[in-house]
Design a protein around this motif. Structure first.
Motif, PDB file in Angstrom:
ATOM      1  N   MET A   1       0.804  -1.207   0.000  1.00 15.48           N
ATOM      2  CA  MET A   1       0.000   0.000   0.000  1.00 15.48           C
ATOM      3  C   MET A   1       0.841   1.263   0.000  1.00 15.48           C
ATOM      4  O   MET A   1       0.343   2.357   0.067  1.00 15.48           O
ATOM      5  N   GLN A   2       2.147   1.119  -0.059  1.00 12.22           N
ATOM      6  CA  GLN A   2       3.010   2.297  -0.029  1.00 12.22           C
ATOM      7  C   GLN A   2       2.819   3.101  -1.294  1.00 12.22           C
ATOM      8  O   GLN A   2       2.689   2.573  -2.386  1.00 12.22           O
ATOM      9  N   SER A   3       2.766   4.404  -1.184  1.00 15.39           N
ATOM     10  CA  SER A   3       2.479   5.282  -2.305  1.00 15.39           C
ATOM     11  C   SER A   3       3.650   6.192  -2.598  1.00 15.39           C
ATOM     12  O   SER A   3       4.449   6.503  -1.741  1.00 15.39           O
ATOM     13  N   ARG A  85       2.218  16.090   0.054  1.00 15.57           N
ATOM     14  CA  ARG A  85       0.819  15.796  -0.185  1.00 15.57           C
ATOM     15  C   ARG A  85       0.398  14.603   0.668  1.00 15.57           C
ATOM     16  O   ARG A  85       0.421  13.468   0.233  1.00 15.57           O
ATOM     17  N   ASP A  86       0.025  14.919   1.901  1.00 14.30           N
ATOM     18  CA  ASP A  86      -0.617  13.910   2.741  1.00 14.30           C
ATOM     19  C   ASP A  86       0.235  12.674   2.963  1.00 14.30           C
ATOM     20  O   ASP A  86      -0.271  11.570   3.030  1.00 14.30           O
ATOM     21  N   CYS A  87       1.555  12.826   3.081  1.00 15.39           N
ATOM     22  CA  CYS A  87       2.389  11.624   3.209  1.00 15.39           C
ATOM     23  C   CYS A  87       2.576  11.192   4.656  1.00 15.39           C
ATOM     24  O   CYS A  87       3.160  10.151   4.911  1.00 15.39           O
ATOM     25  N   VAL A  88       2.059  11.964   5.627  1.00 10.28           N
ATOM     26  CA  VAL A  88       2.132  11.586   7.034  1.00 10.28           C
ATOM     27  C   VAL A  88       0.721  11.296   7.532  1.00 10.28           C
ATOM     28  O   VAL A  88      -0.166  12.143   7.450  1.00 10.28           O
ATOM     29  N   ALA A  89       0.498  10.077   8.036  1.00 10.83           N
ATOM     30  CA  ALA A  89      -0.803   9.688   8.590  1.00 10.83           C
ATOM     31  C   ALA A  89      -0.701   9.651  10.109  1.00 10.83           C
ATOM     32  O   ALA A  89       0.294   9.198  10.664  1.00 10.83           O
ATOM     33  N   TYR A  90      -1.771  10.097  10.767  1.00  7.42           N
ATOM     34  CA  TYR A  90      -1.766  10.251  12.225  1.00  7.42           C
ATOM     35  C   TYR A  90      -3.000   9.582  12.817  1.00  7.42           C
ATOM     36  O   TYR A  90      -4.131   9.857  12.400  1.00  7.42           O
ATOM     37  N   VAL A  91      -2.780   8.693  13.767  1.00  6.77           N
ATOM     38  CA  VAL A  91      -3.859   8.048  14.515  1.00  6.77           C
ATOM     39  C   VAL A  91      -3.839   8.623  15.923  1.00  6.77           C
ATOM     40  O   VAL A  91      -2.936   8.317  16.711  1.00  6.77           O
ATOM     41  N   PRO A  92      -4.811   9.475  16.285  1.00  4.40           N
ATOM     42  CA  PRO A  92      -4.801  10.092  17.621  1.00  4.40           C
ATOM     43  C   PRO A  92      -5.253   9.107  18.685  1.00  4.40           C
ATOM     44  O   PRO A  92      -5.729   8.004  18.401  1.00  4.40           O
ATOM     45  N   ARG A 163      -8.238   4.249   8.473  1.00  4.16           N
ATOM     46  CA  ARG A 163      -8.250   5.575   7.845  1.00  4.16           C
ATOM     47  C   ARG A 163      -6.835   6.043   7.523  1.00  4.16           C
ATOM     48  O   ARG A 163      -6.568   6.585   6.443  1.00  4.16           O
ATOM     49  N   ALA A 164      -5.911   5.811   8.467  1.00  4.32           N
ATOM     50  CA  ALA A 164      -4.514   6.192   8.233  1.00  4.32           C
ATOM     51  C   ALA A 164      -3.918   5.390   7.083  1.00  4.32           C
ATOM     52  O   ALA A 164      -3.202   5.929   6.231  1.00  4.32           O
ATOM     53  N   LEU A 165      -4.205   4.094   7.028  1.00  8.09           N
ATOM     54  CA  LEU A 165      -3.656   3.253   5.973  1.00  8.09           C
ATOM     55  C   LEU A 165      -4.186   3.663   4.602  1.00  8.09           C
ATOM     56  O   LEU A 165      -3.483   3.535   3.593  1.00  8.09           O
ATOM     57  N   PRO A 169       0.449   6.172   3.506  1.00  5.13           N
ATOM     58  CA  PRO A 169       1.440   7.129   4.020  1.00  5.13           C
ATOM     59  C   PRO A 169       2.872   6.664   3.831  1.00  5.13           C
ATOM     60  O   PRO A 169       3.141   5.473   3.700  1.00  5.13           O
ATOM     61  N   HIS A 170       3.768   7.616   3.862  1.00  6.07           N
ATOM     62  CA  HIS A 170       5.194   7.330   3.947  1.00  6.07           C
ATOM     63  C   HIS A 170       5.627   7.254   5.406  1.00  6.07           C
ATOM     64  O   HIS A 170       6.586   6.565   5.745  1.00  6.07           O
TER      65      HIS A 170
END
Length: 273
Positions: A1-3, A85-92, A163-165, A169-170
């Motif tokens: 899933m890496q983009s 462009r949205d390469c960091v995903a965050y799960v609070p 959602r993060a996946l 994300p990088h």
């Protein structure tokens, strides 16, 4: 899933290194992080540990631009925040989310695609495929049309990881993802971490579980408003480091409760909260 879908001025082959140089963050007059300097290479899996109030959540929020940096610089792909462009995903943390909001599981996971398509455009075929893959990976496909408020704590956590996946994300940041979750959800998240590692996604997870940090992560960052130590678990989990980070707090080593200044490297341990 890496983009590789990020700022076109960046080379897709450039590693997703994360660099912080003398970063400080404050809440008004209260210093939350002080002179944080650390370079995390592409594809590294890092556990972030420290006592309550050490700045772990603050660090993650600064890395995604939710908190302003008082001083210092944060670079991703060698460029400041805002150039990607949205390469960091965050799960609070779960307690920071309004679970009463009237959304389905699928609605929440689709939000992970907004950085790529914007808020006003409907999901594309590519978006729907990414969402379906994320739901399947987290084992919640059958929950896709359920309201998020009806789910258990572990299921809700899996939704936000999905959602993060979906962002592909990088860099993936998870703030206390194992707190209050069931065993099945914990294992689902750990499987995702293993997959992210194989795909060379850079992962940072904050946790109070020193046993997990020492057994499942190749590197550990110990924080207490500043960097106490960074390295392999064997290098980091020393009596001196633990005392500097946790002071007089108690740790569980196996089945025994011991003072920090008496303990040895926690091959089996976790913090008492």
């Amino acid at each position: 899933m890496q983009s590789t879908d990020f700022d076109q001025t960046l080379s897709p082959e450039e590693p997703a290194r994360l660099e912080l140089d003398k970063v400080s963050v404050a809440y008004g007059q209260r210093q939350a992080l002080c002179d944080i300097s650390i370079h995390i290479p592409h594809g590294q899996c890092v556990a972030v540990v420290g006592p309550n109030g050490a700045g772990k959540s603050t660090l993650f929020k600064a890395l995604v631009g939710l908190l302003p940096v008082q001083s210092g610089t944060i670079l991703i792909h060698g460029r400041p925040l805002g150039h990607h462009r949205d390469c960091v995903a965050y799960v609070p943390q779960r307690d920071e989310v309004d679970w009463g909001f009237p959304l389905t599981v699928r609605d929440v996971v689709v939000m992970g695609r907004y950085g790529r398509r914007g808020w006003l455009r409907g999901p594309t075929k590519t978006d729907r495929k990414a969402v379906d893959e994320s739901l399947e990976l987290m084992g919640i496909t059958e929950l896709a049309e359920r309201p998020i408020g009806e789910l258990s704590g572990g299921q809700q956590q899996r939704v936000f990881v999905a959602r993060a996946l979906a962002q592909n994300p990088h860099i993936l940041l998870m703030d206390e993802p194992f707190t209050g979750v069931d065993a099945a959800s914990r294992e689902s998240i750990l499987r995702v971490l293993d997959q992210m590692h194989r795909q060379e996604v850079t992962v940072l997870i904050s946790t109070h579980d020193l046993n997990l940090a020492s057994s499942r992560f190749e590197h550990v960052l110990v924080l207490n408003k500043r960097v106490i130590a960074y390295g392999s678990p064997a290098e980091v989990f020393t009596p001196q480091t633990l005392h500097a980070a946790f002071g007089g707090q108690a740790l569980m080593l196996g089945d025994h409760l011991v003072a920090v200044d008496q303990c040895c490297p926690p091959e089996r341990g976790g913090m008492i909260q």
